[in-house]
Enzyme design. Structure first.
Site, PDB file in Angstrom:
ATOM      1  N   GLU A 153       0.779  -1.478  -0.145  1.00 33.32           N
ATOM      2  CA  GLU A 153       0.138   0.125  -0.222  1.00 33.32           C
ATOM      3  C   GLU A 153       0.944   1.428  -0.071  1.00 33.32           C
ATOM      4  O   GLU A 153       1.085   2.274   0.985  1.00 33.32           O
ATOM      5  CB  GLU A 153      -1.043  -0.129   1.327  1.00 33.32           C
ATOM      6  CG  GLU A 153      -1.686  -1.633   1.053  1.00 33.32           C
ATOM      7  CD  GLU A 153      -2.953  -0.976   2.333  1.00 33.32           C
ATOM      8  OE1 GLU A 153      -2.530  -0.905   3.639  1.00 33.32           O
ATOM      9  OE2 GLU A 153      -4.059  -1.525   1.956  1.00 33.32           O
ATOM     10  N   GLU A 309      -6.562  -7.483  -0.741  1.00 31.61           N
ATOM     11  CA  GLU A 309      -6.901  -7.012   0.038  1.00 31.61           C
ATOM     12  C   GLU A 309      -8.377  -7.005   0.153  1.00 31.61           C
ATOM     13  O   GLU A 309      -8.989  -5.863   0.026  1.00 31.61           O
ATOM     14  CB  GLU A 309      -6.060  -6.318   1.434  1.00 31.61           C
ATOM     15  CG  GLU A 309      -4.841  -6.664   1.279  1.00 31.61           C
ATOM     16  CD  GLU A 309      -3.628  -5.443   2.768  1.00 31.61           C
ATOM     17  OE1 GLU A 309      -5.160  -4.849   3.323  1.00 31.61           O
ATOM     18  OE2 GLU A 309      -2.672  -5.515   2.184  1.00 31.61           O
TER      19      GLU A 309
END
Ligand SMILES: [Zn+2]
Length: 668
Positions: A153, A309
């Site tokens: 991320e 995710e």
């Protein structure tokens, strides 16, 4: 064009982040058994294990990772092997305190969390590429390694650092952008205002905290720089991995609808586009955002993608972390598949007992397998197995929605006409009625090839360069339908207002001209002719060739055109100078798309999401009952429902809260 390596996992991939280093080794055997029971075929490993792999600078210990990868391979589970660079170890910061990031107010952060490093730190870059190189060297040919997962991320917590090192990097980036021409920067940044003229490159700073508002172009260039700076870190790690293992695809998990990075610039740099998405508990219709985010990711990927995710239940970072309702886990996961995901993964496999994310749900919850979540996890595994043939198919649509990070960064700056205007909310308000009617959309950047579309929607595009504007208006001129929302085309790529009336870049194509923006206060509404109301924004608009479809019906703008339609070249253009209430906006968009010849994929009951993926010999119709009322949906006579494996000639019955995936053969 060279073909990118693809993920060598059969069918729809299924898995999670797997962090076995948090658990004693005796738990690992149970993990393997349960992964097989759930149908897991890929897990991401090593994402935050830098301190484990390199316990002291230059000292490596791969014994645990060797055992984990060996165990996975023995059980037929592929590894998405991560570089651990999102969380540098304590020893790194003790040796390089200057690599800790500095915030806007000049405070240097401390270590003790994650993603706390300066993206421009040479020491960080060196250490990150070194550990990536060690992993590449050791595991390039490991049979379990099916994909590289670079970092985690990018931009989540660390997309900007305001330290002196970052200031130097910003200046280097600016010198490249402005061809070493400081005068050009002064013009672009409008430094004649507030005595901001720069006489030397060294004088330029990041937009650190000051008493009054920042320079808009400086701020916009700063966003661009921050995105590029992290992209360069990604590329450095990727190149090391690719050199060692050219046939293993490389990914990094995006957060595609956030504002941190310009993912149009990132997407071509990865082999597999992957995304993380978490629904907001306070969103009463999170399924709309899931669909929109997935369509953005599919559009970035130009085809199938990987959901790296999402959650089985509650997350740990919202004020109240709501548990998912029964069935919601499956509806959410299969909605991602409907919108193009060929891989479905969760954070994380086993819910942590300790650490910052101990209250984040997982596939194996604290309670263990005697739990609702585990039952749904196992059921989802069976569903994904039944959908193997859907892999590789993708969406088809005649509608494009413009999505642009430069425009978003610019319109969400301080000192705008209305700070309530949020890019994502605007796009969602137009996306939602299309989603409700079962009309699929692609997302595009302003200068994309639009030849595949009948209808292009521009809900919010405050900033657009000349090329993008010409591309969009040219689409209408050559026969397409273009609909534009208020405060679009207002400024150029340097945030300079396009003079002569609004909406600058689109004025001629829309056949309108506004001489004044009249934003509405929070809670203020204005009546529209035809019965609806509008909020947020209005304009003193006049037609210059267009026809008024709706006008303002009260207030200072009574009788002024609010919504217009114009014949432009061989096509049609629409302008919405305000934010109509949802029902009015929905009926306008229905009219716009109907006139453009765009029909829903299939008509279904209210609350049933309808999405289509298209393969070479069949269409796959995804029907998801979010409303919980059940439905009967017409399908082809030779249709087959894949989750049950049963033929459904002519129609399919959707029990309340359920999902159907219907294969409809098509002419090849
Ligand atoms: Zn820095």
């Amino acid at each position: 064009m060279t073909t990118k390596p693809s993920l060598a996992v059969p069918g729809i991939a299924y898995g999670a982040d797997y962090n076995p280093e948090q658990w004693p080794e005796e738990v690992w055997a149970e993990d393997m058994r349960l992964m097989r029971e759930a149908g897991v075929n890929i897990v991401s490993v090593g994402i935050f294990s830098w301190a484990l792999l390199e316990p002291a600078e230059g000292e490596y210990d791969f014994s645990l990772l060797d055992r984990i990868l060996g165990l996975l391979h023995d059980h037929g589970i592929a590894a998405d092997l991560a570089t651990p660079t999102a969380a540098p170890p304590v020893w790194f910061f003790r040796a390089h305190p200057e690599a800790l990031p500095v915030d806007k107010d000049g405070r240097r952060m401390a270590y003790g969390s994650r993603q706390t490093f300066c993206p421009s730190s040479p020491a960080y870059r060196e250490a990150a590429t070194r550990i990536a190189g060690k992993l590449a060297e050791r595991y390039a040919d490991h049979p379990a390694v099916a994909m590289w997962h670079v970092h985690n991320e990018y931009g989540c917590h660390n997309n900007a650092c305001y330290c002196d090192e970052s200031a130097s990097a910003f200046r280097r980036w600016l010198r490249a952008r402005y061809g070493d021409d400081l005068a050009a920067l002064n013009v672009a940044w409008g430094t004649a205002f507030w005595s901001q003229r720069y006489a030397d490159w060294e004088e330029i700073l990041p937009p650190r905290a000051t008493n009054a508002g920042p320079n808009p172009t400086q701020l916009l260039d700063w966003h661009r720089f921050c995105s590029d700076e992290l992209l360069s870190l990604y590329r450095a790690e990727r190149d090391v991995l690719r050199a060692a293992a050219p046939s293993v695809p490389v990914t990094t998990n995006f957060m595609a609808i956030t504002d941190a990075l310009d993912y149009w610039r990132w997407a071509p740099e990865v082999d597999v586009v992957s995304n993380d998405h978490y629904a907001m508990a306070v969103d009463p219709e999170a399924e709309v955002e899931i669909a929109m985010a997935s369509d953005v990711v599919r559009s970035l990927a130009g085809g199938p993608w990987f959901l790296m995710e999402h959650s089985t239940g509650a997350v740990n970072w919202q004020p109240v972390n709501r548990a998912k309702r029964p069935g919601e886990l499956r509806r959410n996961a299969l909605a991602h598949v409907a919108h193009g995901a060929d891989g479905i993964a969760f954070f994380q496999w086993r819910q942590s007992a300790a650490g910052a994310e101990q209250w984040h749900s997982a596939m194996v919850p604290h309670a263990g397998t005697d739990s609702r979540i585990w039952q749904e996890v196992v059921r989802l595994g069976a569903d994904l197995k039944a959908l193997a043939e859907v892999r590789g198919t993708t969406g088809t649509t005649e509608v494009a929605v413009v999505w642009d990070w430069n425009a978003r960064w610019a319109v969400e700056q301080p000192a705008q006409p209305n700070s309530e205007l949020r890019f994502q909310d605007q796009v969602r308000s137009w996306y939602e009625p299309l989603w409700r009617s079962g009309v699929g959309v692609d997302f595009v950047r302003p200068n994309a090839d639009l030849s595949a579309y009948r209808l292009v929607l521009v809900p919010s595009l405050y900033l657009v360069d000349d090329e993008g504007a010409a591309n969009l208006t040219g689409f209408a001129e050559h026969g397409g339908t273009l609909a534009v929302g208020f405060h679009s085309g207002t400024v150029d790529e340097n945030c300079h207002v396009r003079l002569g009336g609004y909406p600058g870049a689109f004025r001629e194509a829309l056949g309108v001209r506004a001489d004044e923006y009249v934003p509405l206060l929070p809670g203020e509404t204005v009546a529209l002719s035809g019965g609806g109301t509008a909020s947020l924004w209005s304009e003193r608009l006049r037609t210059e060739g267009a026809e008024a479809v709706m006008s303002y019906a009260d207030g200072v703008l009574a009788d002024v055109p609010a919504v217009t339609r114009h014949t432009y070249g061989e096509g049609t253009t629409w302008y919405l100078s305000t934010q109509p209430d949802p029902a009015t906006l929905a009926s306008l968009l229905t009219r716009i798309r109907t006139e453009a010849g765009v029909e829903p994929i299939r008509t279904a009951a209210e609350g049933v999401e309808v999405v289509r993926r298209r393969g070479p010999s069949a269409d796959y119709l995804f029907l998801i009952d979010h409303a919980g009322n059940g439905a009967e949906v017409p399908v082809a006579d030779d249709a087959m429902e894949l989750l049950t494996g049963k033929p459904t000639p002519g129609s399919v019955t959707l029990p309340p809260g359920e999902i159907a995936v219907v294969r409809e053969p098509r002419e090849g």
